[in-house]
Design a protein around this motif. Structure first.
Motif, PDB file in Angstrom:
ATOM      1  N   PHE A 441       0.878  -1.172   0.000  1.00  0.00           N
ATOM      2  CA  PHE A 441       0.000   0.000   0.000  1.00  0.00           C
ATOM      3  C   PHE A 441       0.910   1.215   0.000  1.00  0.00           C
ATOM      4  O   PHE A 441       1.752   1.367   0.894  1.00  0.00           O
ATOM      5  CB  PHE A 441      -0.896  -0.030   1.239  1.00  0.00           C
ATOM      6  CG  PHE A 441      -2.217   0.649   1.078  1.00  0.00           C
ATOM      7  CD1 PHE A 441      -3.152   0.166   0.174  1.00  0.00           C
ATOM      8  CD2 PHE A 441      -2.550   1.757   1.851  1.00  0.00           C
ATOM      9  CE1 PHE A 441      -4.396   0.776   0.037  1.00  0.00           C
ATOM     10  CE2 PHE A 441      -3.786   2.372   1.726  1.00  0.00           C
ATOM     11  CZ  PHE A 441      -4.714   1.882   0.810  1.00  0.00           C
ATOM     12  N   PRO A 442       0.776   2.108  -0.977  1.00  0.00           N
ATOM     13  CA  PRO A 442       1.770   3.176  -1.122  1.00  0.00           C
ATOM     14  C   PRO A 442       1.553   4.321  -0.138  1.00  0.00           C
ATOM     15  O   PRO A 442       0.426   4.673   0.212  1.00  0.00           O
ATOM     16  CB  PRO A 442       1.538   3.652  -2.557  1.00  0.00           C
ATOM     17  CG  PRO A 442       0.079   3.397  -2.803  1.00  0.00           C
ATOM     18  CD  PRO A 442      -0.239   2.135  -2.044  1.00  0.00           C
ATOM     19  N   ALA A 443       2.661   4.920   0.266  1.00  0.00           N
ATOM     20  CA  ALA A 443       2.627   6.123   1.092  1.00  0.00           C
ATOM     21  C   ALA A 443       2.706   7.353   0.198  1.00  0.00           C
ATOM     22  O   ALA A 443       3.175   7.290  -0.944  1.00  0.00           O
ATOM     23  CB  ALA A 443       3.798   6.113   2.072  1.00  0.00           C
ATOM     24  N   LEU A 444       2.234   8.474   0.708  1.00  0.00           N
ATOM     25  CA  LEU A 444       2.424   9.739   0.009  1.00  0.00           C
ATOM     26  C   LEU A 444       3.890  10.144   0.071  1.00  0.00           C
ATOM     27  O   LEU A 444       4.595   9.866   1.054  1.00  0.00           O
ATOM     28  CB  LEU A 444       1.567  10.829   0.644  1.00  0.00           C
ATOM     29  CG  LEU A 444       0.048  10.719   0.453  1.00  0.00           C
ATOM     30  CD1 LEU A 444      -0.660  11.745   1.327  1.00  0.00           C
ATOM     31  CD2 LEU A 444      -0.338  10.892  -1.003  1.00  0.00           C
ATOM     32  N   LYS A 445       4.347  10.811  -0.949  1.00  0.00           N
ATOM     33  CA  LYS A 445       5.696  11.358  -0.919  1.00  0.00           C
ATOM     34  C   LYS A 445       5.742  12.538   0.045  1.00  0.00           C
ATOM     35  O   LYS A 445       4.718  13.109   0.411  1.00  0.00           O
ATOM     36  CB  LYS A 445       6.103  11.815  -2.320  1.00  0.00           C
ATOM     37  CG  LYS A 445       6.169  10.686  -3.343  1.00  0.00           C
ATOM     38  CD  LYS A 445       6.588  11.211  -4.706  1.00  0.00           C
ATOM     39  CE  LYS A 445       6.653  10.060  -5.718  1.00  0.00           C
ATOM     40  NZ  LYS A 445       7.091  10.535  -7.056  1.00  0.00           N
ATOM     41  N   ARG A 446       6.924  12.900   0.445  1.00  0.00           N
ATOM     42  CA  ARG A 446       7.094  14.033   1.362  1.00  0.00           C
ATOM     43  C   ARG A 446       6.451  15.286   0.773  1.00  0.00           C
ATOM     44  O   ARG A 446       6.728  15.663  -0.373  1.00  0.00           O
ATOM     45  CB  ARG A 446       8.578  14.296   1.605  1.00  0.00           C
ATOM     46  CG  ARG A 446       9.253  13.238   2.456  1.00  0.00           C
ATOM     47  CD  ARG A 446       9.173  13.608   3.908  1.00  0.00           C
ATOM     48  NE  ARG A 446       9.801  12.615   4.763  1.00  0.00           N
ATOM     49  CZ  ARG A 446       9.756  12.656   6.064  1.00  0.00           C
ATOM     50  NH1 ARG A 446       9.108  13.640   6.661  1.00  0.00           N
ATOM     51  NH2 ARG A 446      10.334  11.733   6.803  1.00  0.00           N
ATOM     52  N   GLY A 447       5.561  15.915   1.554  1.00  0.00           N
ATOM     53  CA  GLY A 447       4.937  17.154   1.125  1.00  0.00           C
ATOM     54  C   GLY A 447       3.781  16.982   0.166  1.00  0.00           C
ATOM     55  O   GLY A 447       3.162  17.976  -0.235  1.00  0.00           O
ATOM     56  N   GLN A 448       3.448  15.760  -0.206  1.00  0.00           N
ATOM     57  CA  GLN A 448       2.373  15.512  -1.165  1.00  0.00           C
ATOM     58  C   GLN A 448       1.026  15.509  -0.457  1.00  0.00           C
ATOM     59  O   GLN A 448       0.854  14.871   0.580  1.00  0.00           O
ATOM     60  CB  GLN A 448       2.605  14.170  -1.878  1.00  0.00           C
ATOM     61  CG  GLN A 448       1.603  13.842  -2.959  1.00  0.00           C
ATOM     62  CD  GLN A 448       1.882  12.492  -3.603  1.00  0.00           C
ATOM     63  OE1 GLN A 448       2.672  11.680  -3.092  1.00  0.00           O
ATOM     64  NE2 GLN A 448       1.243  12.242  -4.741  1.00  0.00           N
TER      65      GLN A 448
END
Length: 759
Positions: A441-448
């Motif tokens: 399950f993917p995480a959001l990128k930094r600041g996204q």
């Protein structure tokens, strides 16, 4: 001389008999060890509540106050709608000026006495004595007024309606989950031993001569003349209608006294708690044990009423066809130990609960297994779909009183068709499609910023627990498919059960979130990254706790970390690692659910419960023995702060029950148990086949917490685990204990507990 000797002998005999009588008089039954106040004050998390109820019953009440130390009672509850909910209907006795009547009378109190089956209290300003006894769907309040004044009963419904029909009070209250779902109505029928002289409705602070109130804060007031000094209120509760509430009252309490109800309730509790008998240990040890066992009976609740039940899962009334219907089960918490405990001591009840899960799925449009069923429907709280674990665990331990194929269909659809996003009942979306293709399950990128609609604003994605928890769920599906002979499904879900590997960081040996491009999120702090509750990456707990969340394949986790020695070193490091900030409040302001700390370990939250037993997999079972006894001593005590926090309907209490007995189900779905260190000299678990499983310690003393040697059913036993079948037909686990560890017992690789499969 002979006569003198006879007299001396007679005196000795009398003293011996007196001593024996004193012992008998001081004997306690199991329910006498229950302390409902234990853990009522928590460090940060939601504490326990002093709940009066019979085992798994719809009618539950506890004193309405802000917290245990609150000096004010807010009326008398008629039914608590959920473990953490407020009461539906509040009863307030009152004597005083009519102008001062309020919808709920808040008064100071004294002389409160509460047991699982009874309640009494004195209301100071009102000078009123209260006594209470209950059954499963009905109860009696006895109210004694000590003032020689007009007396009143104020009955309040937060949102609903109340009516005096000339003979009794009828009412309903609307209850709806904060997570949506169908409305549930709780109905009330109340009969009184006296007829009121006047009936009012309280609206906007004014008493109006009316007999019916509706809407928000609906409130009727019954007035009685000065000569009425004692009132008995007999009431029934129903989820079907007021007529059924009346039938419940007539069936259970119409011809009973409070004393009879309390006596019967006491007997029911002794029958339930008496299924496990412990000897040795202190009174405090037994209080912690039986209080914990009592809390495992608070949910789920049976809502069958005279062979029918109202289901919030489709908003209809159904016939139960002889199989009671249960709901209000927080599966994310209870699958770990509460359900396995019930499989062992209450298998018929557990089969009824699983049948209820299947009915819920059938009553919902999607035919999805529930994740968090409440009386208002499935609230879909937390992450993952661990109902599948309760199904395979029960089936493999011999419970076949449910349709496994239908359970599998509901579980498979829930895992594959519903979104994996936490706290959501939406259909699978783009994140789920990504998970299907890439295995995490993917995480959001930094600041996204979040852009996926099914992700709940507060709970975030929780990508690591979702990935790890779903891998476990898919392992459970594989095991059910295997039992059903579905080879293709078995192989498919078996391969997906390894998806936790996709987030294992090869350098740090933590489970580390990845973005949609397959990159580990950097920079990263396993203690603090993830925002409030670490939910952007984990969930309520930080990376140190989720490092161990591979319940179905601990043996593989050992290898991923480099072998047994490194695995044990990493466990040691977790218990030793400080919070890492100058002031504790900085840590807890971000991670208020991650309390009960020993280093980075959190005794207060359910994902940690299996962790102390993992030393068994690393060849150091003596460290499990030491850690379990220390954790029990540190965090579970017979006092107001006797639990570290997150006690969700028996979720944590079942850990205490198992751990004090001396074993624990690390992997629901594998019919085996890890051995710890028992608290008691002897414990006897009464099995449903009229046989017993005993845990007996030789060389018992509280400080002798280390196993020196063991036998199981008379045979020498050198493994820190055993199979469910070893106890299913009765047996004895005999442990010889010592003050210092035997670092050779159970330490060979070949003696480690099985993982993934018993093959």
């Amino acid at each position: 001389m002979k006569k003198e000797k006879n007299i001396i002998g007679l005196i000795i005999l009398v003293f011996l008999l007196m001593g024996r009588s004193a012992v008998l008089a001081g004997d306690k039954e199991p329910v006498d060890y229950v302390n409902p106040y234990m853990g009522n004050i928590s460090h940060l998390l939601v504490p326990t509540y002093p709940t009066i109820h019979l085992p798994n019953s719809l009618l539950r009440v506890y004193p309405e106050r802000n917290d245990y130390t609150g000096d004010v009672l807010n009326g008398l509850p008629l039914i608590v709608t959920s473990h953490r909910g407020s009461s539906a209907f509040i009863l307030s006795p009152y004597q005083g000026e009519e102008d001062n009547i309020s919808p709920i009378e808040s008064v100071s109190y004294d002389f409160e006495k509460l047991t699982p089956y009874s309640y009494s209290v004195y209301l100071d300003e009102q000078e009123t004595e209260i006594d209470f006894g209950l059954s499963h769907q009905s109860a009696i309040y006895n109210i004694k007024f000590r003032k020689n004044e007009d007396s009143y009963l104020i009955i309040n419904s937060t949102e609903g309606g109340l009516k005096w029909d000339g003979e009794s009070v009828l009412g309903h209250q609307i209850v709806q989950s904060e997570m949506g779902g169908n409305q549930t109505r709780i109905y009330l029928f109340m009969a009184l031993n006296e007829t009121p002289s006047e009936v009012f409705v309280l609206k906007d602070g004014e008493l109006v001569k009316k007999s019916e109130a509706t809407g928000s804060d609906a409130c009727i007031v019954l007035k009685f003349p000065k000569g009425v000094s004692e009132l008995n209120t007999r009431y029934g509760i129903s989820l079907i209608d007021a007529r059924q509430a009346k039938q419940n009252m007539k069936r259970e309490v119409e011809n009973a006294s409070i004393e009879e109800l309390q006596k019967k309730g006491r007997s029911e509790w002794n029958d339930a708690l008496g299924q496990i008998d412990v000897k040795g240990g202190t009174d405090d040890d037994k209080t912690v044990f039986y209080t914990s066992l009592y809390r495992t009976y608070e949910r789920p609740v049976c809502i069958s009423e005279g062979g029918r039940y109202y289901s919030a899962f489709d908003g209809k009334v159904h016939n139960d066809n002889g199989t009671p219907f249960y709901t209000d089960d927080w599966i994310w918490d209870t699958y770990r130990a509460t359900h396995p405990l019930r499989v062992m001591i209450e298998p018929e009840l557990e089969a009824d609960i699983i049948n209820s899960f299947i009915r819920m799925a059938d009553q919902m449009d999607e035919f999805w297994l529930p994740t968090f069923p409440e009386i208002t429907g499935d609230s879909r709280r937390m992450n993952s779909n661990h109902g599948v674990a309760t199904i395979i665990d029960a089936y493999r331990k011999g419970l076949h009183g449910f349709n496994l194929e239908e359970a599998y269909k509901a579980g498979k659809k829930a895992v594959t068709e519903k979104t994996l996003a936490p706290w959501s009942g939406a259909p699978a979306g783009e994140l789920d499609a990504f998970h299907d293709k890439h295995g995490y399950f993917p995480a959001l990128k930094r600041g996204q910023d979040e852009y996926v609609p099914e992700v709940q604003e507060h709970e975030k994605r929780q990508p690591v627990p979702v990935t790890l928890g779903t891998a476990y769920d898919e392992w459970c599906l594989a095991q059910i498919a295997r039992e059903l002979g579905m080879d293709d499904d078995y192989n498919y879900f078996r391969s997906r059960a390894y998806n936790y590997r996709n987030l294992f960081h090869p350098e740090t040996h933590f489970f580390h979130p990845k973005d949609i491009d397959g990159n580990f999120i950097e920079p990263f702090d396993y203690k603090r990254s993830g925002g409030q509750g670490a939910r952007e990456y984990y969930g309520e707990n930080n990376g140190w706790v989720y490092r161990w969340d591979v319940q179905h394949n601990i043996g593989d986790l050992v290898q991923l970390m480099g072998g047994q020695e490194e695995f044990v070193d990493n466990l040691d490091a977790m218990f030793a690692e400080p919070l890492g900030v100058g002031l504790k409040f900085e840590f807890y302001s971000q991670l208020p659910d991650h309390t009960g700390n020993v280093g980075q370990f959190s005794m207060a939250n359910e994902p940690s419960l299996h962790i102390p037993y993992l030393y068994n997999y690393g060849g150091a079972p003596w460290k499990t023995q030491k850690r379990i006894r220390k954790l029990l001593d540190q965090w579970f005590r017979n006092d107001l702060m006797g639990l570290p926090g997150d006690e969700d309907g028996g979720g944590m209490s079942a850990f205490v029950v198992f751990s004090q007995l001396g074993f624990y189900p690390v992997t629901p779905g594998l019919p085996m148990y890890n051995i710890g260190s028992p608290t008691f000299r002897e414990a006897k678990v009464k099995l449903p086949n009229d046989k017993d499983f005993k845990i007996v310690t030789e060389n018992y003393s509280p400080e002798n917490k280390f196993i020196q040697s063991a036998t199981l059913n008379g045979e020498s036993w050198d493994k820190p685990w055993f199979l469910h079948k070893d106890i299913a037909e009765g047996g004895v686990l005999r442990l010889t204990m010592g003050k210092y560890p035997n670092k050779k017992w159970g330490t060979q690789k070949s003696q480690a507990p099985p993982s993934f499969s018993l093959d």
